[in-house]
Structure formats: C-alpha cells, structure tokens
Design a protein around this motif. Sequence first.
Motif, PDB file in Angstrom:
ATOM      1  N   LEU A   1       0.821  -1.213   0.000  1.00 40.42           N
ATOM      2  CA  LEU A   1       0.000   0.000   0.000  1.00 40.42           C
ATOM      3  C   LEU A   1       0.857   1.265   0.000  1.00 40.42           C
ATOM      4  O   LEU A   1       0.349   2.366   0.181  1.00 40.42           O
ATOM      5  N   ALA A   2       2.184   1.062  -0.139  1.00 42.42           N
ATOM      6  CA  ALA A   2       3.102   2.199  -0.159  1.00 42.42           C
ATOM      7  C   ALA A   2       3.002   3.050   1.099  1.00 42.42           C
ATOM      8  O   ALA A   2       3.074   4.266   1.061  1.00 42.42           O
ATOM      9  N   ILE A   3       2.788   2.363   2.206  1.00 43.41           N
ATOM     10  CA  ILE A   3       2.788   3.062   3.487  1.00 43.41           C
ATOM     11  C   ILE A   3       4.191   2.937   4.060  1.00 43.41           C
ATOM     12  O   ILE A   3       4.741   1.828   4.141  1.00 43.41           O
ATOM     13  N   LYS A   4       4.776   4.071   4.436  1.00 44.82           N
ATOM     14  CA  LYS A   4       6.176   4.039   4.845  1.00 44.82           C
ATOM     15  C   LYS A   4       6.354   3.536   6.269  1.00 44.82           C
ATOM     16  O   LYS A   4       5.717   4.019   7.199  1.00 44.82           O
ATOM     17  N   VAL A   5       7.243   2.576   6.401  1.00 46.09           N
ATOM     18  CA  VAL A   5       7.616   2.046   7.711  1.00 46.09           C
ATOM     19  C   VAL A   5       9.036   2.521   7.974  1.00 46.09           C
ATOM     20  O   VAL A   5       9.902   2.382   7.104  1.00 46.09           O
ATOM     21  N   PRO A   6       9.350   3.125   9.102  1.00 44.09           N
ATOM     22  CA  PRO A   6       8.527   3.313  10.293  1.00 44.09           C
ATOM     23  C   PRO A   6       7.813   4.656  10.375  1.00 44.09           C
ATOM     24  O   PRO A   6       7.064   4.860  11.326  1.00 44.09           O
ATOM     25  N   SER A   7       8.040   5.543   9.391  1.00 45.17           N
ATOM     26  CA  SER A   7       7.525   6.901   9.585  1.00 45.17           C
ATOM     27  C   SER A   7       5.998   6.967   9.649  1.00 45.17           C
ATOM     28  O   SER A   7       5.434   7.634  10.513  1.00 45.17           O
ATOM     29  N   GLU A   8       5.328   6.241   8.767  1.00 41.73           N
ATOM     30  CA  GLU A   8       3.862   6.286   8.797  1.00 41.73           C
ATOM     31  C   GLU A   8       3.258   5.149   9.625  1.00 41.73           C
ATOM     32  O   GLU A   8       2.144   5.262  10.121  1.00 41.73           O
ATOM     33  N   LEU A   9       3.982   4.063   9.705  1.00 39.16           N
ATOM     34  CA  LEU A   9       3.474   2.909  10.462  1.00 39.16           C
ATOM     35  C   LEU A   9       4.634   2.208  11.173  1.00 39.16           C
ATOM     36  O   LEU A   9       5.620   1.833  10.541  1.00 39.16           O
ATOM     37  N   GLY A  10       4.493   2.072  12.459  1.00 37.90           N
ATOM     38  CA  GLY A  10       5.496   1.325  13.226  1.00 37.90           C
ATOM     39  C   GLY A  10       5.082  -0.134  13.328  1.00 37.90           C
ATOM     40  O   GLY A  10       3.893  -0.448  13.362  1.00 37.90           O
ATOM     41  N   ILE A  11       6.054  -1.017  13.342  1.00 39.96           N
ATOM     42  CA  ILE A  11       5.731  -2.451  13.439  1.00 39.96           C
ATOM     43  C   ILE A  11       6.643  -3.118  14.466  1.00 39.96           C
ATOM     44  O   ILE A  11       7.860  -2.905  14.465  1.00 39.96           O
TER      45      ILE A  11
END
Lengths: 358, 358
Positions: A282-292
Amino acid sequence: MQSIVEIYFVIFTIYMRGKKRTTIYDIAEKLNITASSVSRALNNSSYVNEATKKLILKTAEELNYKRNTLASNLRKGQTKTIGVVVPRINQNFFSNVIAGIEEATYQKNYNLIICQSNESHEKEIKCVNTLINQHVDCIVISVSVDSNDYQHLQNVLDQGIQLIQFDRVADELETLKVINDNEQASFEAVCHMIEQGYKKIALLEGPQNLNIFRQRKEGYLNALKKYNMPIREEFIIANAWTKELGAEATRKLLSLTDLPDAIFASTSDFSALGVLEVANDLAIKVPSELGICGYSNEAFTEITSPSITTIDQFSVYMGKTVANLYFQEMENNDTVVIPKIISIKPKLMVRGSTLKNS
Amino acid sequence: MQSIVEIYFVIFTIYMRGKKRTTIYDIAEKLNITASSVSRALNNSSYVNEATKKLILKTAEELNYKRNTLASNLRKGQTKTIGVVVPRINQNFFSNVIAGIEEATYQKNYNLIICQSNESHEKEIKCVNTLINQHVDCIVISVSVDSNDYQHLQNVLDQGIQLIQFDRVADELETLKVINDNEQASFEAVCHMIEQGYKKIALLEGPQNLNIFRQRKEGYLNALKKYNMPIREEFIIANAWTKELGAEATRKLLSLTDLPDAIFASTSDFSALGVLEVANDLAIKVPSELGICGYSNEAFTEITSPSITTIDQFSVYMGKTVANLYFQEMENNDTVVIPKIISIKPKLMVRGSTLKNS
DNA sequence: TAAATTTCGACAATCGATTGCAATTTGAAA
DNA sequence: TTTCAAATTGCAATCGATTGTCGAAATTTA
C-alpha cells in the motif's frame, strides 16, 4: 567388480538379520563365570577382581557386546529419558528449545524422545500417553493451542512422573514451569513505541486460551494505561497469528477511517511480516507512517527492510533451563517437592521498523 | 486458601512418588484370573471370553493402568522406535526433515528418539551407540561434517538394525539412502544464471568430504562445460558455508582484478545472504551487476531485497520418504534386502537476485 | 447319551540385566 | 597351622509383559 560387492552385501545382510545380539550371558559362558560378575564388571562396580574385570571388558569388546538398555531400564525402574511434547518441531522457537534441552541432557547421558502435537489437543494426549508408557523419567511440554482441559497432564503427575511445562503453560496445574515474562516484554515493547511517538497502537492478539497471549495483551494494555492512552476495541484484532492472518488484519486496520500509526504483532514475527508486506503493497512508509513490532526474534527480522523490531526469547537458553531444572529437582528429591516457576526475561530488540524518531 | 492448595499438592506428590504403577498382575489379582489372560485381553488377542475381556478392560481403566513398554519391548524384541541423528536439530532443513519423519511414524504408532551430533564425529558415534543400546528398530542419519570413517555405521548394520542415510550420506556404505539430486539441481541453477547472461560465475563450495558439496560442485562444473565456459580456479572459494564465511569469500572475490558477475553460494542460503550483504555494502547492484544464487530455500530468501534465487529441497517430504522407505522395507522383509537409493529432484526457485534479463 | 471339537484360561518359560544374600576363596594375623 | 576378616563370585529372585503348551469346560456333532 561392483556387482560382487553387492552380492556380498546381500548375503551379509541376510546373515545378520536373524543373528542374536551378544548378551552378558554369552560373555559369562565364554569365560566360565556368571552373568552377575559380568554385569558388575560392566557397571564398574566394586567387588570384582581387577584381572577378571579386564578380561570381561576385553571379551565384551571382542564379542561386540552392546548393553540392552530395555532390560537394564526395566530392572532399574528408570529410563534416563526425557519426553518432549511441542506443537511443532520445525517452528524456530521450539526447535531451539529442543536444541537447548538436548545439549543439557546429553551431558548427563539422558535421552530425548520427541513428539509433536501439531497443535491438536487429541494428538497431544496420545503423545503424553505414549511417553507415560515409555516410562520416561520426565515429561516436558508446551501445550497445543486448542488445549482446554489438562486431565492428561494430571495423569502424568499421578503416575509419579516429573512434569515440566514451558512457555505455553496451564496455570492451574501446579508443576515446575519455565516461562517467559511475556507481560513485561510486551509492556516494554509498547512503551518503546509510545516513546517513539506512536499514538495509536493496534494489537494483533493470539488465541486467548493460551496464557502467553493473554499476558502479552495484558502488557499492551498496561503500557497504554501507563501513558494514559485510550483503549480502542477496534484496534485489537483477535487471532492474527500467521503471516496471512497478520496481513488480513492489517488490511482491516488500514481500512478504518481513523488509522492506527503502529501495529504490535504480539503473536509472532510472521504476522509482523504480514503487516510489513501489506504496508509495502500500500506504499505506506515504515517506520515513519506505520510502526511495526513483532515477537520472537526470528532470523528474518534482521534482514527485512526495514528490519523488524521484535522480542528475543532466549529459546536455546530456555531449553537448557528446563533440563537443568529437572536435574536439580532430581538431586534433592530427598525433601519435599515444591512447585517452582522460573521466569526468563525476554529482551526487546529495537530495529528499524519502530525507529520513528531517528 | 492458596497455601492449603499448595500443601495438599505437596502431600499428594510425596504420596505418588513412591507408588508403584499398576501392572497386569494387579488387574489379574483383583479379578482372580492370571496375567496371561489380562495380557491377551489388552492385546485384543483371540481366545479370551468377550465378557471377561470387557471386565478386564474396565478394571484396567479403573486402576489407571498404563502398559510398561519397556517390558513389552524386551519380550517382543522390537521397540517400534526409530532413532534419528542429525547435525543440528534447529537447522531449518533438518527440523523439517524430522517433522516429516515424525508425521509418517506417528501414523504407524512408532516413536522417535532424536539426537544431534553438533557436527562432531565423536558425538555422532556416541549418539549411534546410544541408539543401538536402546534397541531402536531403525537408525536414520545424516552424517556430520567432520565424519571421516564409518565404522559406527557399519556397527549398526552388524547389530541387525536397519540403517537409512539421508542427504549427507557415506557413499561407500551400501545402505538405504534418500538423497537430493544435488548435481542436477546445481547444474540447472548455473545454467539458469548463464542463460540470464552472467558470464563469470563464481562458486562458494562446502567441505568436499561431504558428498552433497562434491555433487554441487560437479553440477557447477558440468554447466560451465556445457556452455564452453572456462573454469577459473580463483573463482572457486572453498569452505564458505556460513553467512560470515560467505561474506568473507565475497570480499575476496570482489577484490580480484577480473571480477565475477555472479556468485553461486552452493553451500547454503546463509552464505548467499552474506554475499548479498557485502554487495549492498559495496553498493554493487543485484542482480544487474552481480547475480546471486543460494541453496535450501530458507524462509528468508523470499523477503530479502532483492529476493534470493535458491533451490528447494522438499525437506518435509524428504522426511516422510525416509520413514516410508523404512516401513516399506519392513513389510517385505521376507525376501532379500537390496540397497536402495531414492533420489529427490530439488526445484530451482528463480527469484529477483538472478533476473538480469527482466 | 457319548464322542469330538472348540473355546477359554492357567502354567511356566522367556526377554536381558541387576542386586541382595549366601558361599567360597584369599590372605593376613594369631 | 589355625582363625578370622575381607575380597570375590555364585545363586536366584526380580522388573512386567508375552506366548507356547496343555488341561478343563463348553459346545457341537454323531
């Protein structure tokens, strides 16, 4: 030339098939003494003449004697064998624990019988019964996911067999236990994420009948509480403990109107991997937009991009601890047996997937 | 309240400690019959009255009877147990093979005793001897890396125990074998790389005393020969079978004046990973500037970037094959035993790291 | 009703090693 | 040379289940 060798081999095999192994009686007969002396000599007991002992050992060697452990065990009433039941032998965590157990037991000349329950309660019962029949001295178990009653484990105790539970344990059974402090580890992981600036942390949780998943959820909730963050039911996804289920849960979470900005895959690194893959798709940036954050410190967490923050459980060490706990209990069995729990503190491995601040 | 439960538990434990298990004699005594009848009833043999049989089974249940497998095995001369010796239990390939063996043996009501040699010849010998003493019906082994002589395996045969070698086998011993067609797989992998346009392919090879590594080298050489490509000694690096050694070998290769444009890490995916990491460090583009191919299809090869081309060995299937080979041999043991070799064809998994053309 | 079969279950040996107790040998002391 | 203790070794029971053999009882057949 080749064919001659083959024929020879075949004859040899047939010859050996029916042959009896040499016993202490064979040795005794050859030396014109009794089997008791042979036994004593082989067990290095006193009360055997040094000369005859040497002779016996030499003859045993010559006749290619191998002790029959079955007979010995039957007589002695102990097998020096530990039975292990795990959900899956080839799951990283468990194979590491087994390796640890093996290392410790090998040194003490103990054997290991290994069974896998395949996460099936029914098979778990069969495994345990087999081990009881085998007269193992101790049973080490991590219960399967669909275990609901523990009569089979009570049975083990009733038969006078030592029982050690590890990792996934039945709290209500008072046995020796070696566990990870899942709650504390989860707590620290979630605190770390909060400190990194994540404000809406979702949880992928595992089957709640297993203590480990309950504890991990508890740690998550405690961390939220500590930082006065709201608990949102829609951010807690049940039963997301494989890569596929993790991915599915992530898609669900990312379709909410109010998105989470971090996902704690408390069930495993595999579900964390599922999260990462969906984020990448989904082209969601990790870690800036989503932490895992995952759980278990599987080897691959180090080499994904970004690498995945996770929790190391010291699995090999856990195995060693289990085995040593048994040996320790054996040694002072003169006194009362008191249920004992050893808790190992897992370690948070901070990696790229949660480093929002850096 | 809590403490009462604990005390009760303690008393209970002590009570159980000294208690003897119920035997068929206990059942016989209670019902005023002989142990032989009990035995026959429990074994569902004929020549027991249906009514008494039911009574016996019911009483056995009541007394919580568990068969003593030791005694039974001693008498019957077979243990329904298979011993497995592998270099490392927690290595992916081996734990998968073991899982496969377990699956097949469980169905036939066989047990598994597992040992790891830790890649030590000395420990391997001890493991094998233990299994012989345990009177296992069959020994399954993949030899350790520093094995040089095979007297201990010859011993197994001499004791009339079935022996099955898998993967890493001693060619000179004529036993049942289950192997991978390493040569063919390597050949295909290298051909694939050549067809992708790589012209200078280096090889990371493993200890040549192991058959598998010799075969993989052979496949590499054959592929070069097929395409009339020169064999360059400086492109063949010995003993590069861990991630670290793979990385080291790569640095060495990339410091040559005439660089290779691809590396076939025939030893393992771990060494391929080492190659990839060094390439990334040196900002060498994979696959355009350097092609990489590993061996084993470890889980992580799919998730590196680029993903790593590798060879799948069908490890779980291999385990099942081993176990079934044993059962098959058992069933027609009326005739002659002929050494049999089953070769499994591994599958090339083409991934990003070698796709120069696309 | 008598004879011939079956069916059932008891008896005892067996698997191979261990071990308490008794018997024998050895060597030293008296 | 005799006596006594210590060092060896033998005897026999034991661990728990299995199984071939045989007698007694139950059933069928003549």
